[in-house]
Design an enzyme around this catalytic site. Structure first.
Site, short mmCIF file in Angstrom:
data_model
loop_
_atom_site.label_atom_id
_atom_site.label_comp_id
_atom_site.label_asym_id
_atom_site.label_seq_id
_atom_site.Cartn_x
_atom_site.Cartn_y
_atom_site.Cartn_z
N LYS A 214 0.70 -58.05 1.42
CA LYS A 214 -0.20 -58.99 0.76
C LYS A 214 -1.40 -59.28 1.67
CE LYS A 214 2.33 -59.71 -2.92
NZ LYS A 214 1.88 -59.47 -4.31
N ASP A 243 -2.32 -55.52 -1.37
CA ASP A 243 -2.41 -56.28 -2.62
C ASP A 243 -3.12 -57.61 -2.37
OD1 ASP A 243 -2.07 -57.53 -5.05
OD2 ASP A 243 0.12 -57.51 -5.00
N GLU A 269 -4.69 -53.15 -4.43
CA GLU A 269 -4.23 -53.71 -5.70
C GLU A 269 -4.91 -55.05 -6.01
OE1 GLU A 269 0.12 -55.27 -7.38
OE2 GLU A 269 0.01 -53.68 -5.88
N GLU A 296 -0.98 -56.22 -13.20
CA GLU A 296 -0.10 -57.38 -13.15
C GLU A 296 -0.61 -58.51 -14.04
OE1 GLU A 296 1.45 -60.61 -9.78
OE2 GLU A 296 0.60 -58.70 -9.16
N ASP A 319 3.17 -54.35 -16.97
CA ASP A 319 4.42 -55.08 -16.77
C ASP A 319 4.93 -55.55 -18.13
OD1 ASP A 319 6.43 -56.95 -16.17
OD2 ASP A 319 5.43 -57.59 -14.33
N HIS A 346 4.34 -53.13 -12.38
CA HIS A 346 4.61 -54.37 -11.65
C HIS A 346 5.94 -54.89 -12.16
CE1 HIS A 346 4.41 -58.85 -11.38
NE2 HIS A 346 4.07 -58.55 -10.14
#
Length: 408
Positions: A214, A243, A269, A296, A319, A346
């Site tokens: 992250k 991400d 991402e 996502e 997702d 996701h």
């Protein structure tokens, strides 16, 4: 026949730091759970994913949709589910609250996924098996292709499904071999540098060949430092994804993504606002050959269509507990197959449902089974938790979609 309906608000607090990203610092992983109970005693379970607050609103909306299915036979319902989905998603008053996004779309996902779970249980097979055994026409009957006609007419979709029947038997070997997972839990946003380094070592020891960090810190130097820690521990052969969870503006993304290229990310991402398709296009062009991944927070097939049309994404992360459920997920997968863009879901479901959909995508549609995100934080709450051994997802064999929860 669907006899009873239950909708439950299920919330699961996480360990300190787990699940955190640049935007969502203190999540409570939560599900709006829909149960469809038929007259034979079978229960179809589906859910949508939230981070806590507002989960009750999704439950209330799911109750509205689910009530409209009471008295319907699941086989009859699924034989024409594309039209059922269209009617529910365009209900003349509820549609105003979207359309096709937000609380109402999440609720539709919960109900749709419960239908697929009940359907598979009724036939006594895992969801992946049900889906790969459907004929191209039967599969097409479960899809709503409205607003896609400029890119994917029913005739084109049917031909695409038929074309990908070739090689299906060979691709079925994945049922026995499995496919890789990637470890998202090595680098939650609130984890210290030391914990990130420790988690990388642990993931590699467990056999993972891909992992995600992250990013999106107020100080970009923190992101750069931590990304190089992961690369240092993982080595050059491991895929490392970054991400940002929508944290950056486009000018910020252009600057920081350029600097992050030095550690060779497999993808970057959600770099900026998920509705800003043109910003993603500008960024994708600027940082090529590094690719963007997103999905996502993309709510429906129409927005995914636009991302594909503009060439803004190298990986699509649809997702099924975020868009309108399994039906719309398959529709997005078809679009991606036309464009030859990989689908790497996701996992708001923690991989429970998507492990079935990865198998379907690969076997029936010819998608590469690159890998699937692995987040283990809720495993103890599932009746049949996902099995990942040596970094590889093992094929679920129980009837249904693996979404039954141990909640009363």
């Amino acid at each position: 026949m669907i006899k009873n309906i239950q909708v439950k608000d299920a919330r699961f607090p996480l360990a300190k730091g787990a699940g955190s990203d640049a935007i969502h610092r203190d999540p409570i992983y939560s599900y709006a759970v829909t149960n469809l109970i038929d007259d034979s005693g079978l229960t179809g379970t589906g859910f949508a994913f939230t981070l806590g607050e507002g989960n009750d609103l999704v439950c209330k909306a799911a109750q509205f949709y689910a009530a409209q299915l009471k008295g319907r036979d699941i086989e009859e319902l699924m034989s024409d589910f594309g039209n059922v989905f269209y009617q529910l998603s365009n209900e003349q008053q509820f549609r105003w609250l979207g359309p096709h996004k937000g609380v109402v779309q999440l609720a539709l996902a919960a109900v749709t996924n419960a239908c697929y779970d009940l359907w598979a249980k009724k036939r006594g097979v895992p969801l992946w098996k049900l889906l790969i055994d459907l004929s191209p026409q039967e599969l097409l009957n479960t899809l709503d292709l409205s607003y896609l006609e400029d890119e994917l007419s029913p005739e084109q979709a049917l031909q695409l499904l038929k074309n990908n029947q070739q090689g299906k038997e060979d691709r079925s070997q994945i049922i026995h071999a499995g496919y890789p997972g990637y470890d998202t839990s090595i680098g939650w946003f609130n984890y210290s540098d030391e914990k990130v380094r420790e988690n990388c070592k642990k993931a590699i020891a467990e056999g993972f060949t891909a992992m995600k960090l992250k990013v999106g810190s107020q100080d970009p130097k923190r992101d750069i430092r931590r990304s190089h820690i992961v690369r240092e521990e993982a080595g050059d052969q491991v895929k490392v994804m970054l991400d940002a969870n929508q944290q950056w503006t486009l000018p910020q993304a252009l600057k920081i993504c350029g600097e992050l290229q030095s550690m060779n990310p497999y993808w970057i991402e959600e770099p900026t606002h998920p509705d800003d398709i043109l910003a993603h296009k500008k960024l994708a062009d600027a940082i090529a050959p590094v690719k963007l991944a997103l999905g996502e927070h993309v709510p429906n097939r129409i927005i995914f269509k636009n991302y594909l049309q503009t060439g803004s994404a190298g990986f699509i992360q649809a997702d099924a507990v975020r868009i309108g459920g399994v039906s719309e997920f398959i529709t997005v997968s078809l679009l991606c197959r036309k464009y030859n863009i990989p689908v790497v879901p996701h996992v708001g479901d923690m991989g429970q449902l998507h492990q079935h959909l990865v198998l379907f995508n690969h076997i029936s549609m010819g998608h590469d089974a690159l890998f699937l995100e692995h987040i283990p934080h809720l495993q103890e709450h599932f009746v049949h938790p996902v099995s990942v051994e040596g970094g590889v997802y093992k094929t679920p064999m129980e009837p249904g979609s693996s979404c039954d929860l141990k909640i009363k």
